[in-house]
Design an enzyme around this catalytic site. Structure first.
Site, PDB file in Angstrom:
ATOM      1  CG  ASP A 247      -2.055   0.980   1.123  1.00  0.00           C
ATOM      2  OD1 ASP A 247      -3.219   0.555   1.109  1.00  0.00           O
ATOM      3  OD2 ASP A 247      -1.786   2.206   1.033  1.00  0.00           O
TER       4      ASP A 247
ATOM      5  CB  SER B  87     -11.711   4.602  -3.955  1.00  0.00           C
ATOM      6  OG  SER B  87     -11.650   5.313  -2.724  1.00  0.00           O
TER       7      SER B  87
ATOM      8  CB  THR C  26     -16.651   0.284  -9.045  1.00  0.00           C
ATOM      9  OG1 THR C  26     -17.831   1.038  -8.788  1.00  0.00           O
ATOM     10  CG2 THR C  26     -16.002   0.858 -10.301  1.00  0.00           C
ATOM     11  CG  ASP C  27     -22.108  -0.179  -8.679  1.00  0.00           C
ATOM     12  OD1 ASP C  27     -21.240   0.708  -8.522  1.00  0.00           O
ATOM     13  OD2 ASP C  27     -23.168  -0.215  -8.010  1.00  0.00           O
ATOM     14  CD  GLU C  28     -19.186   5.081  -8.958  1.00  0.00           C
ATOM     15  OE1 GLU C  28     -18.683   5.949  -9.686  1.00  0.00           O
ATOM     16  OE2 GLU C  28     -19.420   5.245  -7.749  1.00  0.00           O
TER      17      GLU C  28
ATOM     18  CE1 TYR D  49     -12.900   4.545  -8.304  1.00  0.00           C
ATOM     19  CE2 TYR D  49     -15.270   4.633  -8.665  1.00  0.00           C
ATOM     20  CZ  TYR D  49     -14.162   3.983  -8.165  1.00  0.00           C
ATOM     21  OH  TYR D  49     -14.302   2.766  -7.539  1.00  0.00           O
TER      22      TYR D  49
ATOM     23  CE  LYS E 209     -11.764   0.111  -9.658  1.00  0.00           C
ATOM     24  NZ  LYS E 209     -10.700  -0.520  -8.825  1.00  0.00           N
TER      25      LYS E 209
ATOM     26  CE1 TYR F 267     -21.752  16.802  -2.510  1.00  0.00           C
ATOM     27  CE2 TYR F 267     -21.463  14.810  -3.818  1.00  0.00           C
ATOM     28  CZ  TYR F 267     -20.948  15.760  -2.948  1.00  0.00           C
ATOM     29  OH  TYR F 267     -19.647  15.664  -2.535  1.00  0.00           O
TER      30      TYR F 267
HETATM   31  P1  NAD Z   1      -9.814   3.456  -0.323  1.00  0.00           P
HETATM   32  O1  NAD Z   1      -9.657   4.734  -1.049  1.00  0.00           O
HETATM   33  O2  NAD Z   1     -10.380   3.450   1.051  1.00  0.00           O
HETATM   34  O3  NAD Z   1      -8.401   2.711  -0.222  1.00  0.00           O
HETATM   35  C1  NAD Z   1      -7.512   2.631  -1.308  1.00  0.00           C
HETATM   36  C2  NAD Z   1      -6.159   2.148  -0.783  1.00  0.00           C
HETATM   37  O4  NAD Z   1      -5.265   2.046  -1.903  1.00  0.00           O
HETATM   38  C3  NAD Z   1      -5.510   3.128   0.214  1.00  0.00           C
HETATM   39  O5  NAD Z   1      -4.999   2.423   1.323  1.00  0.00           O
HETATM   40  C4  NAD Z   1      -4.388   3.764  -0.594  1.00  0.00           C
HETATM   41  O6  NAD Z   1      -3.277   4.147   0.209  1.00  0.00           O
HETATM   42  C5  NAD Z   1      -4.026   2.633  -1.558  1.00  0.00           C
HETATM   43  N1  NAD Z   1      -3.378   3.127  -2.790  1.00  0.00           N
HETATM   44  C6  NAD Z   1      -3.787   4.169  -3.561  1.00  0.00           C
HETATM   45  N2  NAD Z   1      -2.934   4.334  -4.608  1.00  0.00           N
HETATM   46  C7  NAD Z   1      -2.009   3.336  -4.497  1.00  0.00           C
HETATM   47  C8  NAD Z   1      -0.891   2.943  -5.287  1.00  0.00           C
HETATM   48  N3  NAD Z   1      -0.541   3.622  -6.407  1.00  0.00           N
HETATM   49  N4  NAD Z   1      -0.160   1.876  -4.896  1.00  0.00           N
HETATM   50  C9  NAD Z   1      -0.486   1.182  -3.750  1.00  0.00           C
HETATM   51  N5  NAD Z   1      -1.533   1.523  -2.964  1.00  0.00           N
HETATM   52  C10 NAD Z   1      -2.287   2.574  -3.341  1.00  0.00           C
HETATM   53  O7  NAD Z   1     -10.663   2.514  -1.295  1.00  0.00           O
HETATM   54  P2  NAD Z   1     -11.766   1.415  -0.946  1.00  0.00           P
HETATM   55  O8  NAD Z   1     -13.059   2.083  -0.764  1.00  0.00           O
HETATM   56  O9  NAD Z   1     -11.220   0.520   0.098  1.00  0.00           O
HETATM   57  O10 NAD Z   1     -11.819   0.646  -2.337  1.00  0.00           O
HETATM   58  C11 NAD Z   1     -10.958  -0.455  -2.608  1.00  0.00           C
HETATM   59  C12 NAD Z   1     -11.223  -0.957  -4.010  1.00  0.00           C
HETATM   60  O11 NAD Z   1     -12.582  -1.363  -4.126  1.00  0.00           O
HETATM   61  C13 NAD Z   1     -11.002   0.086  -5.098  1.00  0.00           C
HETATM   62  O12 NAD Z   1     -10.402  -0.560  -6.206  1.00  0.00           O
HETATM   63  C14 NAD Z   1     -12.401   0.564  -5.449  1.00  0.00           C
HETATM   64  O13 NAD Z   1     -12.468   0.991  -6.790  1.00  0.00           O
HETATM   65  C15 NAD Z   1     -13.200  -0.690  -5.218  1.00  0.00           C
HETATM   66  N6  NAD Z   1     -14.609  -0.501  -4.831  1.00  0.00           N
HETATM   67  C16 NAD Z   1     -14.919   0.317  -3.777  1.00  0.00           C
HETATM   68  C17 NAD Z   1     -16.250   0.439  -3.388  1.00  0.00           C
HETATM   69  C18 NAD Z   1     -16.656   1.315  -2.225  1.00  0.00           C
HETATM   70  O14 NAD Z   1     -17.853   1.520  -2.010  1.00  0.00           O
HETATM   71  N7  NAD Z   1     -15.747   1.824  -1.426  1.00  0.00           N
HETATM   72  C19 NAD Z   1     -17.251  -0.253  -4.088  1.00  0.00           C
HETATM   73  C20 NAD Z   1     -16.881  -1.064  -5.176  1.00  0.00           C
HETATM   74  C21 NAD Z   1     -15.555  -1.181  -5.518  1.00  0.00           C
HETATM   75  O1  DAU Z   2     -20.816   2.228  -6.554  1.00  0.00           O
HETATM   76  C1  DAU Z   2     -19.554   1.879  -6.058  1.00  0.00           C
HETATM   77  C2  DAU Z   2     -18.773   3.126  -5.749  1.00  0.00           C
HETATM   78  O2  DAU Z   2     -19.341   3.686  -4.566  1.00  0.00           O
HETATM   79  C3  DAU Z   2     -17.288   2.876  -5.547  1.00  0.00           C
HETATM   80  O3  DAU Z   2     -16.736   2.401  -6.746  1.00  0.00           O
HETATM   81  C4  DAU Z   2     -16.573   4.158  -5.117  1.00  0.00           C
HETATM   82  O4  DAU Z   2     -15.210   3.890  -4.838  1.00  0.00           O
HETATM   83  C5  DAU Z   2     -17.245   4.691  -3.871  1.00  0.00           C
HETATM   84  O5  DAU Z   2     -16.664   5.916  -3.503  1.00  0.00           O
HETATM   85  C6  DAU Z   2     -18.739   4.865  -4.103  1.00  0.00           C
HETATM   86  O6  DAU Z   2     -18.990   5.938  -5.044  1.00  0.00           O
HETATM   87  P1  DAU Z   2     -20.170   7.005  -4.818  1.00  0.00           P
HETATM   88  O7  DAU Z   2     -19.856   8.236  -5.567  1.00  0.00           O
HETATM   89  O8  DAU Z   2     -21.494   6.384  -5.047  1.00  0.00           O
HETATM   90  O9  DAU Z   2     -19.993   7.224  -3.216  1.00  0.00           O
HETATM   91  P2  DAU Z   2     -20.071   8.525  -2.305  1.00  0.00           P
HETATM   92  O10 DAU Z   2     -20.110   8.066  -0.889  1.00  0.00           O
HETATM   93  O11 DAU Z   2     -19.058   9.553  -2.682  1.00  0.00           O
HETATM   94  O12 DAU Z   2     -21.504   9.111  -2.654  1.00  0.00           O
HETATM   95  C7  DAU Z   2     -22.683   8.337  -2.462  1.00  0.00           C
HETATM   96  C8  DAU Z   2     -23.857   9.161  -2.967  1.00  0.00           C
HETATM   97  O13 DAU Z   2     -24.040  10.273  -2.064  1.00  0.00           O
HETATM   98  C9  DAU Z   2     -23.648   9.768  -4.331  1.00  0.00           C
HETATM   99  O14 DAU Z   2     -24.880   9.783  -5.022  1.00  0.00           O
HETATM  100  C10 DAU Z   2     -23.180  11.175  -4.049  1.00  0.00           C
HETATM  101  C11 DAU Z   2     -23.898  11.525  -2.769  1.00  0.00           C
HETATM  102  N1  DAU Z   2     -23.186  12.445  -1.849  1.00  0.00           N
HETATM  103  C12 DAU Z   2     -21.881  12.180  -1.541  1.00  0.00           C
HETATM  104  C13 DAU Z   2     -21.184  13.036  -0.701  1.00  0.00           C
HETATM  105  C14 DAU Z   2     -19.730  12.754  -0.377  1.00  0.00           C
HETATM  106  C15 DAU Z   2     -23.861  13.535  -1.298  1.00  0.00           C
HETATM  107  O15 DAU Z   2     -25.055  13.745  -1.557  1.00  0.00           O
HETATM  108  N2  DAU Z   2     -23.170  14.361  -0.468  1.00  0.00           N
HETATM  109  C16 DAU Z   2     -21.854  14.168  -0.151  1.00  0.00           C
HETATM  110  O16 DAU Z   2     -21.261  15.001   0.600  1.00  0.00           O
END
Ligand code: NAD
Ligand code: DAU
Length: 361
Positions: A31, A88, A137-139, A163, A167, A220
């Site tokens: 990491d 992410s 991700t589903d995005e 983003y 991905k 938002y």
């Molecule tokens: P996060 O942002 O919390 O963590 C990402 C981690 O990757 C961090 O620890 C960061 O230090 C590390 N990192 C970033 N750049 C790096 C690099 N160049 N080399 C090595 N390490 C690096 O992310 P998360 O929410 O834990 O998501 C993890 C994975 O799951 C991502 O690939 C994201 O696209 C995917 N994902 C996330 C969600 C969600 O809701 N959070 C949903 C679906 C998929």
């Molecule tokens: O769908 C999977 C994805 O979910 C992952 O791939 C991403 O890594 C993860 O960040 C997440 O993306 P979203 O953009 O959906 O998550 P976020 O929590 O940023 O936002 C969730 C929803 O809430 C989105 O519709 C935007 C809205 N939002 C977000 C923030 C930060 C607000 O309304 N206000 C806010 O301040």
């Protein structure tokens, strides 16, 4: 052993803690420790000999190749890569897309290429067993209208943010390494996760954090955007199951069968906080809800058809949103020191940039 990338982030932390609680197989965690990474999350492991942390960039080809050549004292070698490392956060990708291209596209490419070299030189039995599991991700599928069916693995890619585009590019590279070189890959496309250790820039931890501080809860646009929410531990169990039994070259959608509008998610958080940590006087946490400028290009609705992973691998989420969100809120209430430690100067700069500095209109 397995090599996990991004294991100091939200999902990676939960994955490693769960993995080592359920398995004896050692983990190397690579990491970079960006703002989102916090190696201290893994301190509950203490000096566990099954865990090793290496700070570094997945785009550092030499470093990755060196880690792949490592073995444990009893001759165990890397038999899988579980690739979480990524930039992410969608809003950050709008302000600064380049880091997303570096890590998500170039980083994934270099990691794949190092994995291919390593895998090609393995014995036939070890080659057979090796897996590159790409966490996506589903995005990548874009945005749904209210009446559209949920995303299926066969849907076409229509990423809308820097983003999701980065991905999507990484998913295509992973696919190509299977089709062209035969690398045994498998990809998961998951919906929105929530749970312990999520950085308070994402909707749920941001709202919990702000509510506890009596600050506005920024919604938002009209707040009617829909996401599918999955408790992080369920996502981690899905990944373990795919690693164990997923078909080579296959992709699996992972979701919670739990679509919710953002405003409903935030209202639920407020109601639970009213019970668990009432505000002074007669104030309600929901009074803090504030509608703010919409995210540019904001996707309206995500929904996941997680039928394939259920039919083929027998995975289904265990947690409901009602139980998962309460657990999550309690975790944040019990870990205020964790939140305080990750909410550094860099965090405050981000909040000022995204939502406006105090006193600015
Ligand atoms: P996060 O942002 O919390 O963590 C990402 C981690 O990757 C961090 O620890 C960061 O230090 C590390 N990192 C970033 N750049 C790096 C690099 N160049 N080399 C090595 N390490 C690096 O992310 P998360 O929410 O834990 O998501 C993890 C994975 O799951 C991502 O690939 C994201 O696209 C995917 N994902 C996330 C969600 C969600 O809701 N959070 C949903 C679906 C998929
Ligand atoms: O769908 C999977 C994805 O979910 C992952 O791939 C991403 O890594 C993860 O960040 C997440 O993306 P979203 O953009 O959906 O998550 P976020 O929590 O940023 O936002 C969730 C929803 O809430 C989105 O519709 C935007 C809205 N939002 C977000 C923030 C930060 C607000 O309304 N206000 C806010 O301040």
């Amino acid at each position: 052993m397995i090599l996990v990338t991004g294991g100091a982030g939200f999902i990676g932390t939960n994955f490693i803690l769960g993995w080592l609680a359920r398995n004896d197989e050692p983990v190397i965690n690579l990491d970079l420790v960006t703002y989102a990474g916090n190696p201290a999350n893994l301190t509950p492991l203490g000096a566990d000999p099954r865990y090793r942390f290496q700070r570094g960039d997945i785009a550092d080809r030499e470093l990755v190749s060196g880690l792949l050549r490592e073995s444990t004292p009893d001759g165990d070698t890397v038999r899988a890569i579980v690739h979480f490392a990524a930039e992410s956060h969608v809003d950050r990708s709008i302000h600064g897309p380049e880091a997303f291209v570096h890590t998500n596209v170039v980083g994934t490419f270099r990691l794949l290429d190092a994995a291919r070299d390593y895998w090609s030189a393995l014995s036939p039995a070890r080659r057979e067993r090796f897996r590159f599991l790409h966490v996506s991700t589903d995005e990548v599928y874009g945005s749904l209208a209210d009446t559209d069916p949920p995303f299926r693995e066969t849907d076409r890619y229509e990423p809308n943010s820097p983003y999701s585009a980065s991905k999507a590019a990484s998913d295509h590279l992973v696919r190509s390494y299977h089709h062209t070189y035969g690398l045994p890959v498998v990809t998961t496309n998951c919906s929105n996760n929530y749970g312990p250790y999520q950085f308070p820039e994402k909707l749920i931890p941001l709202c919990i954090h702000n509510a506890l501080a009596g600050k506005p809860l920024p919604i938002y646009g009209d707040g009617r955007q829909i996401r599918d929410w999955l408790y992080v531990e369920d996502h981690c169990l899905a990944i373990e199951r795919v690693l164990e039994a997923g078909r080579e070259g296959e992709t699996y959608n992972v979701g919670g069968w739990n679509e919710q509008a953002n405003i409903d998610v935030v209202t639920t958080i407020c109601a639970i906080l009213d019970e668990e940590r009432p505000r002074a006087g007669n104030a309600r946490h929901a009074d803090l809800i504030t509608f703010v400028r919409d995210r540019p290009g904001h996707d309206r609705r995500y929904a996941i058809d997680a039928g394939r992973i259920e039919r083929d691998l027998g995975w289904r989420p265990r947690e409901t949103f009602a139980t998962g969100i309460r657990k999550t809120i309690r975790w944040y209430l019990e870990h205020e020191a964790w939140v305080a430690s990750v909410v550094s100067g860099a965090y405050r700069e981000w909040i000022d940039r995204q939502y406006g500095a105090p006193g600015r209109t």
